[in-house]
Design a protein around this motif. Sequence first.
Motif, short mmCIF file in Angstrom:
data_model
loop_
_atom_site.label_atom_id
_atom_site.label_comp_id
_atom_site.label_asym_id
_atom_site.label_seq_id
_atom_site.Cartn_x
_atom_site.Cartn_y
_atom_site.Cartn_z
N GLY A 287 0.83 -1.21 0.00
CA GLY A 287 0.00 0.00 0.00
C GLY A 287 0.86 1.26 0.00
N CYS A 288 1.98 1.23 0.71
CA CYS A 288 2.89 2.37 0.75
C CYS A 288 3.46 2.65 -0.64
N HIS A 289 3.93 1.62 -1.29
CA HIS A 289 4.54 1.82 -2.60
C HIS A 289 3.49 2.23 -3.64
N GLU A 290 2.29 1.69 -3.50
CA GLU A 290 1.20 2.10 -4.39
C GLU A 290 0.91 3.59 -4.24
N LEU A 291 0.87 4.07 -2.99
CA LEU A 291 0.64 5.49 -2.74
C LEU A 291 1.72 6.33 -3.42
N LEU A 292 2.97 5.93 -3.27
CA LEU A 292 4.07 6.71 -3.85
C LEU A 292 4.03 6.67 -5.38
N ARG A 293 3.64 5.54 -5.94
CA ARG A 293 3.59 5.44 -7.40
C ARG A 293 2.41 6.19 -7.99
N SER A 294 1.26 6.15 -7.32
CA SER A 294 0.07 6.68 -7.97
C SER A 294 -0.27 8.11 -7.54
N HIS A 295 0.38 8.62 -6.50
CA HIS A 295 0.09 9.99 -6.06
C HIS A 295 1.37 10.79 -5.98
N PRO A 296 1.75 11.45 -7.07
CA PRO A 296 3.01 12.20 -7.05
C PRO A 296 3.19 13.16 -5.89
N ARG B 265 23.00 10.75 -14.97
CA ARG B 265 23.02 10.76 -16.43
C ARG B 265 21.67 10.36 -17.02
N VAL B 266 21.04 9.38 -16.39
CA VAL B 266 19.71 8.94 -16.87
C VAL B 266 18.73 10.11 -16.78
N LEU B 267 18.76 10.82 -15.66
CA LEU B 267 17.86 11.95 -15.46
C LEU B 267 18.16 13.06 -16.45
N ALA B 268 19.45 13.34 -16.68
CA ALA B 268 19.83 14.41 -17.61
C ALA B 268 19.44 14.03 -19.04
N LEU B 269 19.39 12.75 -19.34
CA LEU B 269 18.99 12.29 -20.67
C LEU B 269 17.47 12.21 -20.81
N LEU B 291 17.60 9.36 -3.91
CA LEU B 291 17.23 9.63 -5.30
C LEU B 291 15.74 9.94 -5.41
N LEU B 292 14.93 9.15 -4.75
CA LEU B 292 13.48 9.36 -4.84
C LEU B 292 13.06 10.66 -4.17
N ARG B 293 13.73 11.03 -3.09
CA ARG B 293 13.38 12.28 -2.40
C ARG B 293 13.86 13.51 -3.15
N PRO B 297 11.51 13.39 -10.86
CA PRO B 297 11.24 12.52 -12.01
C PRO B 297 11.60 11.05 -11.75
N ALA B 298 12.46 10.77 -10.77
CA ALA B 298 12.79 9.38 -10.46
C ALA B 298 11.54 8.70 -9.93
N ARG B 299 11.28 7.48 -10.43
CA ARG B 299 10.04 6.80 -10.08
C ARG B 299 10.31 5.53 -9.28
N LEU B 300 9.49 5.33 -8.28
CA LEU B 300 9.60 4.11 -7.49
C LEU B 300 9.02 2.94 -8.29
N VAL B 301 9.76 1.83 -8.36
CA VAL B 301 9.24 0.62 -9.02
C VAL B 301 9.42 -0.56 -8.08
N THR B 302 8.51 -1.52 -8.19
CA THR B 302 8.56 -2.67 -7.29
C THR B 302 8.62 -3.99 -8.05
N SER B 303 8.48 -3.95 -9.38
CA SER B 303 8.37 -5.19 -10.15
C SER B 303 8.70 -4.92 -11.61
N ALA B 304 8.89 -6.02 -12.37
CA ALA B 304 9.14 -5.87 -13.81
C ALA B 304 7.96 -5.18 -14.49
N ALA B 305 6.75 -5.45 -14.01
CA ALA B 305 5.57 -4.80 -14.61
C ALA B 305 5.66 -3.28 -14.42
N ASP B 306 6.05 -2.84 -13.23
CA ASP B 306 6.22 -1.40 -12.98
C ASP B 306 7.27 -0.82 -13.93
#
Lengths: 395, 395
Positions: A287-296, B265-269, B291-293, B297-306
């Motif tokens: 739920g925490c990660h969902e919040l961070l992903r879906s609510h910038p 570099r990823v962010l600058a690109l 990085l996330l804080r 533009p950096a995005r939290l991901v938890t899986s290959a689908a993300d």
Amino acid sequence: MLTGPGSHADRVARVALTWLAEPGHRAVWTLVQQAGAPATLDRLLRGDIPSGALRAAVTARSAAGDARRMAEIALRRADRIGARLVVPADAEWPARVDALATLELDSGGRVNRDTRPPLCFWVRGEPPLGATLERSVAIVGARAATGYGVHVTSDLAYGLVERGWTVVSGGAFGIDAAAHHGALAGGGTTVAVLACGVDRPYPAGNSTMFTRIAERGLLISEWPPGAEPLRHRFLIRNRVIAAATAGTVVVEAAARSGATQTMSRVLALDRPAMVVPGPVTSAMSVGCHELLRSHPPARLVTSAADVLEEVGRIGEYLEPAPRGPERVRDRLDEESALILEAVPRRGAVTPEELAAEARLDLRTVLRRLSLLEAAGLVVRTGSGITLAPRGRPAD
Amino acid sequence: MLTGPGSHADRVARVALTWLAEPGHRAVWTLVQQAGAPATLDRLLRGDIPSGALRAAVTARSAAGDARRMAEIALRRADRIGARLVVPADAEWPARVDALATLELDSGGRVNRDTRPPLCFWVRGEPPLGATLERSVAIVGARAATGYGVHVTSDLAYGLVERGWTVVSGGAFGIDAAAHHGALAGGGTTVAVLACGVDRPYPAGNSTMFTRIAERGLLISEWPPGAEPLRHRFLIRNRVIAAATAGTVVVEAAARSGATQTMSRVLALDRPAMVVPGPVTSAMSVGCHELLRSHPPARLVTSAADVLEEVGRIGEYLEPAPRGPERVRDRLDEESALILEAVPRRGAVTPEELAAEARLDLRTVLRRLSLLEAAGLVVRTGSGITLAPRGRPAD
């Protein structure tokens, strides 16, 4: 008999109205704003009710007992257990909850419609309610917390009280309890917002903790002493946790849980919505990660220092964010904007002077002033109404 | 003797230039763009060098040996070990790395200035380089990874190759190795971008893994066979990992580590910069949370689908983001914008026609077209230059 704000009739009516319809009821709150609590109670009891659903609810409750009598009994019961009733006219009313007056949530459902401010609070504990909540952060999360979640939560709560902040949470096992324990361990003030009577905090398994909270902090509730912790009441209660605090942290939460519901209110109120991440392999962090992903706007936090950086952004205690006040102003309704414009750049005015200047009736001015004050745009001082330091336009 | 792009002279010169100055050198790359590699090498070897620092470097290297001869030896050595040299004129050149041509990083320091595209790649392994990198995601992170990081990384890599994507990483212990192992376990293609010769991948402790990668995927490097894995080369190498892939995931990273440098570099690109969170109590996740804080533009991901949801956003394989093409266009230099404007909405044109239409010389047009092509705005077809489908304005 006096029926003005803060009078005995006003108190009894607010308790009775909360008994007739659950707290947050949109139509009831609007009627109270327009006519005051005693007149609204009279109107409901004589059946003069626009909404059919509300009429049915009032009829059903009235069959179970006389609303005024129930209220008087509740007040006496509170007196016996050392609890008190706090209403908006009282000095200790936590003005921040009045921001719920304009809260609009996207999705339907009663619990997302009936999010209006509380009519009253039952309070057990010494510290004045408003001052205690002024510098407060809510920490919420899963009941089925992991060792990781409990550890991070108590650390966070300890760090917040160490810096002079109040911790706010529910009364549940898991993250809620860890937040209170951390705050108590740090010798700080902690507030449990309950969904039942303050005389019988739920769950009973936390009763030692509740006793310590009542001694050192506050147990508060919108429901009268003796009220049952019904399931839907937790969801109604969550809007208070979101609105009474300077920001809310979710530590562990399963997908679509109570904590994420609280966060939807925090986000809608434009308050700092903070999330502690965890292992992506943990169901309790989904739920925490969902919040961070879906609510910038939701921000990742890892420590008490991060949390204070975020609540500092709302500009109440640290430097305001450059666009902060403008954004609040942009969202003002027309009447509030007229009133705010009528407040001089320097010096104080009376509400009567504002009414004359803005060409609005005094009742409207008084109502809007409460909201402007809650939004941190004006301040009431001994000499009258002044612009808040950060509400003042650049000279 | 032929000296055009892709000729033997061009290949030798590119290898020699990389030997005289480290890859990514800003001045060297600019000279090659203007005059071609062979003429640039001639110029450097006769000492006609604007920058004093570069002149000193070239003099020092030349004292150690003849640049052309070193290049010929390297090419023969590559032949013997079954490696090949890939230059921009080759069909298998990974066009995406040319985006480094316009990369500008805020902070100074040589490693942040000298981020220009590679002059050539040494490649060991069967699959064609460009096609292999087209649908690729980089996974990078700490050498001192925890069990959590290793587990999440191999899961992620497995999930990506399962969906037909290539995994790209360095060759280090920890997260890099876990990424390759996960990809290999999934029967997929994986690419190790090395900071040393492809004949002696570093560290030797991973040699079994490198052998399997060379059999099933690619070992690639900007440095010739035999080159040492010098410390600063890893930082130079990181820009290739960032630029060659559709997006980069950081799994575990200490504060201010190599992985966070890659991410800058990823962010600058403007490529998808993805971060896997972890316990806030883990030192190996501090860099990830930072990085996330600090980089919205950096995005939290938890899986290959993300991850695939994020790389889908760049619009190369899924629906383009509504504002994608416009944003690339907004950042074009004036000449490129003129050329892009000269490409008709329908049908193809020759570079000569574009030069006439845009009133620019042919050399400039050809140079800018490579960049416009790398940016996905134009396409070279048998009949000439056309607008890329997503580069076409709405009719």
